[in-house]
Motif scaffolding. Structure first.
Motif, PDB file in Angstrom:
ATOM      1  N   LYS A 107      -7.307  -1.543  -1.953  1.00 43.51           N
ATOM      2  CA  LYS A 107      -8.522  -1.527  -1.145  1.00 43.51           C
ATOM      3  C   LYS A 107      -9.189  -0.151  -1.151  1.00 43.51           C
ATOM      4  O   LYS A 107     -10.412  -0.047  -1.235  1.00 43.51           O
ATOM      5  N   GLU A 108      -8.389   0.908  -1.093  1.00 43.45           N
ATOM      6  CA  GLU A 108      -8.940   2.266  -1.044  1.00 43.45           C
ATOM      7  C   GLU A 108      -9.709   2.591  -2.317  1.00 43.45           C
ATOM      8  O   GLU A 108     -10.824   3.118  -2.272  1.00 43.45           O
TER       9      GLU A 108
ATOM     10  N   ARG B  85     -12.996   0.623  -2.590  1.00 47.40           N
ATOM     11  CA  ARG B  85     -14.048   1.218  -1.756  1.00 47.40           C
ATOM     12  C   ARG B  85     -14.600   2.489  -2.399  1.00 47.40           C
ATOM     13  O   ARG B  85     -15.809   2.740  -2.360  1.00 47.40           O
TER      14      ARG B  85
ATOM     15  N   THR C 198      -8.576 -12.002  -0.479  1.00 50.36           N
ATOM     16  CA  THR C 198      -9.432 -10.847  -0.208  1.00 50.36           C
ATOM     17  C   THR C 198     -10.736 -11.345   0.403  1.00 50.36           C
ATOM     18  O   THR C 198     -11.299 -12.336  -0.070  1.00 50.36           O
TER      19      THR C 198
ATOM     20  N   TYR D 259       0.799  -1.231   0.000  1.00 49.03           N
ATOM     21  CA  TYR D 259       0.000   0.000   0.000  1.00 49.03           C
ATOM     22  C   TYR D 259       0.830   1.278   0.000  1.00 49.03           C
ATOM     23  O   TYR D 259       0.277   2.364   0.151  1.00 49.03           O
TER      24      TYR D 259
ATOM     25  N   TYR E  78      -5.033 -10.693  -4.448  1.00 51.84           N
ATOM     26  CA  TYR E  78      -5.064  -9.367  -3.838  1.00 51.84           C
ATOM     27  C   TYR E  78      -5.938  -8.452  -4.695  1.00 51.84           C
ATOM     28  O   TYR E  78      -6.348  -8.806  -5.807  1.00 51.84           O
ATOM     29  N   ILE E  79      -6.250  -7.272  -4.190  1.00 50.83           N
ATOM     30  CA  ILE E  79      -7.104  -6.315  -4.912  1.00 50.83           C
ATOM     31  C   ILE E  79      -6.235  -5.544  -5.897  1.00 50.83           C
ATOM     32  O   ILE E  79      -5.327  -4.816  -5.501  1.00 50.83           O
TER      33      ILE E  79
ATOM     34  N   ILE F 186     -13.726  -4.855   4.368  1.00 51.55           N
ATOM     35  CA  ILE F 186     -12.861  -5.437   3.334  1.00 51.55           C
ATOM     36  C   ILE F 186     -11.503  -5.719   3.959  1.00 51.55           C
ATOM     37  O   ILE F 186     -10.870  -4.817   4.509  1.00 51.55           O
ATOM     38  N   LYS F 187     -11.061  -6.974   3.872  1.00 51.69           N
ATOM     39  CA  LYS F 187      -9.743  -7.332   4.397  1.00 51.69           C
ATOM     40  C   LYS F 187      -8.916  -7.970   3.295  1.00 51.69           C
ATOM     41  O   LYS F 187      -9.409  -8.801   2.528  1.00 51.69           O
ATOM     42  N   GLU F 188      -7.658  -7.561   3.233  1.00 52.23           N
ATOM     43  CA  GLU F 188      -6.723  -8.108   2.249  1.00 52.23           C
ATOM     44  C   GLU F 188      -5.550  -8.712   3.002  1.00 52.23           C
ATOM     45  O   GLU F 188      -4.987  -8.080   3.898  1.00 52.23           O
TER      46      GLU F 188
END
Length: 496
Positions: free
Chosen positions: A345-346, A349, A404, A43, A340-341, A395-397
């Motif tokens: 994640k941000e 969302r 995810t 991140y 993974y995303i 949401i958890k990664e």
């Protein structure tokens, strides 16, 4: 990333998955580059040189003997492709601060998250041995599987577009294809695809393609996943596994379970989706509503759950471990998938951008009115939960292995007294406004004395990051900018 570090908040920080401190007493530490790779592949984060972490987790400054030389060494090494695969930083991402009340100088390095096509970021010219990621304990070597996943994700053509030369159209489950075509016909009656035979229909929806090897039509990876039989699918995706469980209490492990490997049904994505959707929506109350003479059994909650389930499947890395797991409990549903995303994640969302891991699967779901094109699906889920006054979705990664998880709780939020909420907002706004006004007054006095100054000079004077300083300057009507980019300087307007 200015919120990650401000000199004025130094005493409140501790190391975590986005902050790292290093003494750097003998020059640039070798571990700095592990952390650079780790932050870039996750991140982003901030590295602070000239600081030591004590046993209790608190920081204290040790200072740097020659910060200017250290900064030059850093840039020289960062631009050496034998040491670092890519330089992600701009000039303003490396800053030197004098710490008030001491003679110490520290260097702060803001590392952004790399874009999908820039990953993996690795060091020492060693793709598999020099790729790192970050967790709460620090930096860790990525496995070969994680590196390969990042390499696959670089491509604009997603994994599911691949034509499987060894598979045949006849290998696909005919009942699943028929069910899909019926769903498409119900959603879009009279669609031009209706007239096509199965082989041509599968080609135009992305489930089949012409092989470069024999110029014949074969299933694509998306077609095999969507319409294949589980025993064929695992030949191409050995880790493929779909699992739905209902866990109403802790005494019984599950009261209902659907597994792709059970042999009792096809085991493909199309059939799994509809079997699971009927399970997770069976307890949702449907208000009585008539439209066009027919009862409407659809609600925003139904649409949100369709989106969540489709999003889970569409963004699965089918080479990843442990498969897709959906768990329904009395007060929540958790949807978990390998991978993974891709946008982070941000951004997931926030919405507005779409970067699915499996574009062909997304197209096939969209053709039967499932899923969103424009990255609005996840924000819509949050909006529905907000309207229902339920606790916000989570949401958890996680990494190693990459997974995810989206948890949707059917639990009412704790009520907050309106007066308390307004007071909290009012107090927070007031404190921030006072702080900003003080900084603006400091800038005005500084420019009166200096005449003109660069962003980095003003930031160092305030003890803030360059990004936060620019934000404060942009709000000052009595200050004007001269020049552009690196040559930009600020001064007070003449009338001031």
């Amino acid at each position: 990333m200015e919120e990650l570090f401000e000199l004025t908040k130094f005493d409140s920080y501790k190391e975590d998955n986005r902050r790292e401190v290093k003494k750097a007493e003998g020059g640039l530490p070798n571990s700095l580059w592990d952390t650079y790779s780790a932050f870039a592949n996750c991140y982003g984060g901030v590295i602070i040189l000239g600081v030591k972490e004590d046993k209790d987790g608190k920081w204290h400054t040790t200072g740097l003997k020659n910060a200017a030389k250290l900064k030059k060494d850093f840039w020289d090494t960062l631009n050496n492709r034998k040491k670092v695969s890519i330089n992600l930083l701009k000039e303003d991402d490396v800053e030197i601060f004098s710490v008030a009340g001491t003679d110490d100088v520290i260097m702060v390095i803001w590392v952004p998250s790399a874009k999908r096509d820039q990953k993996p970021v690795y060091i020492n010219d060693d793709l598999f041995g020099g790729t790192f990621r970050r967790n709460w304990e620090g930096d860790y070597h990525c496995t070969r599987l994680q590196v390969k996943t990042m390499l696959r994700d670089q491509a604009e053509e997603t994994m599911d577009m691949e034509v499987l030369d060894e598979a045949e159209i006849k290998d696909l489950n005919q009942d699943s294809i028929r069910g899909y075509r019926n769903s498409h016909k119900s959603f879009k009656p009279g669609h031009p695809f209706e007239r096509l035979d199965d082989s041509e229909y599968l080609r135009v929806i992305g489930a089949a393609g012409v092989s470069a090897a024999d110029r014949r039509l074969h299933p694509t990876a998306a077609g095999m996943l969507m319409f294949g039989n589980e025993y064929d699918i695992v030949r191409y995706f050995p880790e493929y596994f779909l699992d739905y469980r209902e866990n109403p209490d802790t005494v019984i492990r599950w009261t209902d379970r659907i597994q792709s490997s059970s042999g009792e049904w096809s085991g493909n994505l199309f059939d799994f989706y509809f079997r699971v959707y009927s399970k997770i929506t069976k307890d949702i109350k449907v208000p009585f509503k008539i439209q066009g003479g027919f009862r409407v059994d659809d609600t925003p909650i139904h649409r949100a759950l369709r989106e969540a389930l489709a999003n889970c499947i569409i963004n699965t890395d089918f080479y990843g471990k442990y498969g897709v797991i959906i768990i329904k409990e009395n007060d929540k549903i958790t949807l978990e998938n390998p991978g993974y995303i891709r946008l982070g994640k941000e951004q997931m969302r926030k919405g507005g951008k779409s970067d699915p891991r499996n574009k062909s699967l997304m197209k096939m779901f969209n053709l039967i009115d499932i899923g969103e094109h424009a990255g609005s699906g996840v924000p819509n889920i949050f909006n529905v939960w907000e309207d229902e006054e339920w606790e916000e979705p989570d949401i958890k990664e996680s990494f190693d292995p990459d997974r995810t998880a989206l948890t949707l709780k059917f639990i009412k939020k704790q009520a907050i007294k309106t007066g308390d909420k307004k007071q909290a907002i009012k107090t927070g706004d007031k404190k921030q406004a006072i702080k900003t006004n003080r900084n603006q007054e400091k800038i005005r006095l500084y420019l009166q004395e200096q005449g003109t100054a660069k962003t980095s000079d003003i930031a160092e004077m305030l003890g803030l990051s360059a990004a936060r300083t620019r934000a404060i300057l942009s709000e000052m009507n009595n200050v004007e900018a001269l020049g552009r980019n690196r040559a930009r300087r600020y001064r007070l307007r003449k009338e001031s």
